[in-house]
Design an enzyme around this catalytic site. Sequence first.
Site, PDB file in Angstrom:
ATOM      1  N   HIS A  72       0.832  -1.210   0.000  1.00 58.76           N
ATOM      2  CA  HIS A  72       0.000   0.000   0.000  1.00 58.76           C
ATOM      3  C   HIS A  72       0.866   1.260   0.000  1.00 58.76           C
ATOM      4  O   HIS A  72       1.899   1.309   0.661  1.00 58.76           O
ATOM      5  CB  HIS A  72      -0.916   0.009   1.234  1.00 58.76           C
ATOM      6  CG  HIS A  72      -2.083  -0.923   1.105  1.00 58.76           C
ATOM      7  ND1 HIS A  72      -1.945  -2.300   1.130  1.00 58.76           N
ATOM      8  CD2 HIS A  72      -3.406  -0.684   0.907  1.00 58.76           C
ATOM      9  CE1 HIS A  72      -3.142  -2.859   0.977  1.00 58.76           C
ATOM     10  NE2 HIS A  72      -4.038  -1.909   0.841  1.00 58.76           N
ATOM     11  N   PRO A  73       0.399   2.286  -0.702  1.00 60.51           N
ATOM     12  CA  PRO A  73       1.131   3.561  -0.713  1.00 60.51           C
ATOM     13  C   PRO A  73       0.872   4.340   0.578  1.00 60.51           C
ATOM     14  O   PRO A  73      -0.135   4.094   1.257  1.00 60.51           O
ATOM     15  CB  PRO A  73       0.489   4.302  -1.889  1.00 60.51           C
ATOM     16  CG  PRO A  73      -0.940   3.833  -1.860  1.00 60.51           C
ATOM     17  CD  PRO A  73      -0.856   2.369  -1.466  1.00 60.51           C
ATOM     18  N   GLU A  81      -8.306   7.821  -6.479  1.00 60.34           N
ATOM     19  CA  GLU A  81      -9.675   8.280  -6.247  1.00 60.34           C
ATOM     20  C   GLU A  81     -10.004   8.298  -4.756  1.00 60.34           C
ATOM     21  O   GLU A  81     -10.639   9.229  -4.254  1.00 60.34           O
ATOM     22  CB  GLU A  81     -10.661   7.373  -7.000  1.00 60.34           C
ATOM     23  CG  GLU A  81     -10.550   7.543  -8.511  1.00 60.34           C
ATOM     24  CD  GLU A  81     -11.372   6.518  -9.305  1.00 60.34           C
ATOM     25  OE1 GLU A  81     -11.271   6.545 -10.536  1.00 60.34           O
ATOM     26  OE2 GLU A  81     -12.088   5.709  -8.671  1.00 60.34           O
ATOM     27  N   GLU A  82      -9.551   7.255  -4.052  1.00 59.27           N
ATOM     28  CA  GLU A  82      -9.846   7.178  -2.618  1.00 59.27           C
ATOM     29  C   GLU A  82      -9.127   8.285  -1.846  1.00 59.27           C
ATOM     30  O   GLU A  82      -9.710   8.929  -0.970  1.00 59.27           O
ATOM     31  CB  GLU A  82      -9.431   5.796  -2.093  1.00 59.27           C
ATOM     32  CG  GLU A  82     -10.342   4.680  -2.607  1.00 59.27           C
ATOM     33  CD  GLU A  82      -9.701   3.292  -2.610  1.00 59.27           C
ATOM     34  OE1 GLU A  82     -10.357   2.336  -3.047  1.00 59.27           O
ATOM     35  OE2 GLU A  82      -8.529   3.168  -2.185  1.00 59.27           O
ATOM     36  N   VAL A 123      -2.421   2.066   7.018  1.00 59.31           N
ATOM     37  CA  VAL A 123      -3.482   1.801   6.034  1.00 59.31           C
ATOM     38  C   VAL A 123      -4.829   2.095   6.688  1.00 59.31           C
ATOM     39  O   VAL A 123      -5.103   1.640   7.802  1.00 59.31           O
ATOM     40  CB  VAL A 123      -3.434   0.339   5.529  1.00 59.31           C
ATOM     41  CG1 VAL A 123      -4.615   0.049   4.591  1.00 59.31           C
ATOM     42  CG2 VAL A 123      -2.118   0.070   4.807  1.00 59.31           C
ATOM     43  N   ILE A 124      -5.628   2.875   5.993  1.00 60.20           N
ATOM     44  CA  ILE A 124      -6.971   3.195   6.490  1.00 60.20           C
ATOM     45  C   ILE A 124      -7.892   3.303   5.286  1.00 60.20           C
ATOM     46  O   ILE A 124      -7.462   3.706   4.193  1.00 60.20           O
ATOM     47  CB  ILE A 124      -6.974   4.509   7.317  1.00 60.20           C
ATOM     48  CG1 ILE A 124      -8.314   4.723   8.017  1.00 60.20           C
ATOM     49  CG2 ILE A 124      -6.579   5.709   6.450  1.00 60.20           C
ATOM     50  CD1 ILE A 124      -8.256   5.825   9.102  1.00 60.20           C
ATOM     51  N   CYS A 125      -9.141   2.903   5.474  1.00 59.26           N
ATOM     52  CA  CYS A 125     -10.120   2.985   4.378  1.00 59.26           C
ATOM     53  C   CYS A 125     -10.536   4.442   4.225  1.00 59.26           C
ATOM     54  O   CYS A 125     -11.426   4.927   4.927  1.00 59.26           O
ATOM     55  CB  CYS A 125     -11.317   2.088   4.689  1.00 59.26           C
ATOM     56  SG  CYS A 125     -12.567   2.128   3.393  1.00 59.26           S
TER      57      CYS A 125
END
Lengths: 176, 176
Positions: B69-70, B88-89, B122-124
């Site tokens: 993940h970036p 987009e996220e 990492v988080i949504c």
Amino acid sequence: MNMDIAAVNALPYEDFVNIFGNVVEKCPIITAAVWSRRPFVNFTALEAAISEFIDELPESGKEGILRCHPDLAGRDLHGGTLTRESREEQAGAGMDALNSVEASNMARLNEEYKERFGFPFVICARMTDKANILRQLSERCRNERAVERARGIEEVKKICRLRLQALVVSEASNKL
Amino acid sequence: MNMDIAAVNALPYEDFVNIFGNVVEKCPIITAAVWSRRPFVNFTALEAAISEFIDELPESGKEGILRCHPDLAGRDLHGGTLTRESREEQAGAGMDALNSVEASNMARLNEEYKERFGFPFVICARMTDKANILRQLSERCRNERAVERARGIEEVKKICRLRLQALVVSEASNKL
């Protein structure tokens, strides 16, 4: 020119994944997982850590690795969407210079193979040539699925070793 | 516009991996593995198969997923090298429009987090906003490594669910 293992061990994970992320085709998760196992005492230890991670995956995961590989002389080659490593390997084995009979045999056998197994034919192209690839593809189409899954993974590991050797000093080439 | 599950089940593995290969960021192997589990009775079964594959990975494999993940508002965003989904996220959560104080806080906390855990925060992002992301990043930096690894994987699964919902008809949206 290649990195020695001390330099590899000093890499932050982001650089490690950038450099080694494609030693298993399109599977940076494997490289990224193996970073947890550093420091590596030598090239062989790094290679073994990758190999062990692959071996511990469920069978579906091994099939997943195979499905991340492009066809030989397939649409990714023709469409220019191969990874750099695959492009060089396929070109080295003459996959970009098939005559029309070879090309149609290759296409037919690739489809037959994928239809039978649900994953693509994987072979370490750098260790073979055009004629042998066609022969092996034809022969391996007749294997059992489990045999062929294991065989494909063996080839993945050979490809991985050669990709690693292009990046890291290995014991074989390290005359200390 | 989204595919129904019958259409998903009819996909050859190459199309399945092309369409769903990034529902877990840069981990097409997961999608490619889960194809072995088809047919899926519905959206939930597809999502569950992915989730179970992740759960069965060794801890190093889970860390590997996180390392694919970036950073939020990191060099991939600034360099234009995010995947489409991540771009987009991150944009939706305002990560591309931080003021200079927010940007320096984010950069400092991302580094602190990575230094402490060896994987990125990492988080949504779709389920939260800029202020909450900064607060969570600051708080989660103080967790234990195992807790944070599990927490990161929970977030990966939330991201995966939303990416899947953008592609496949889910029961919640399917009023039969």
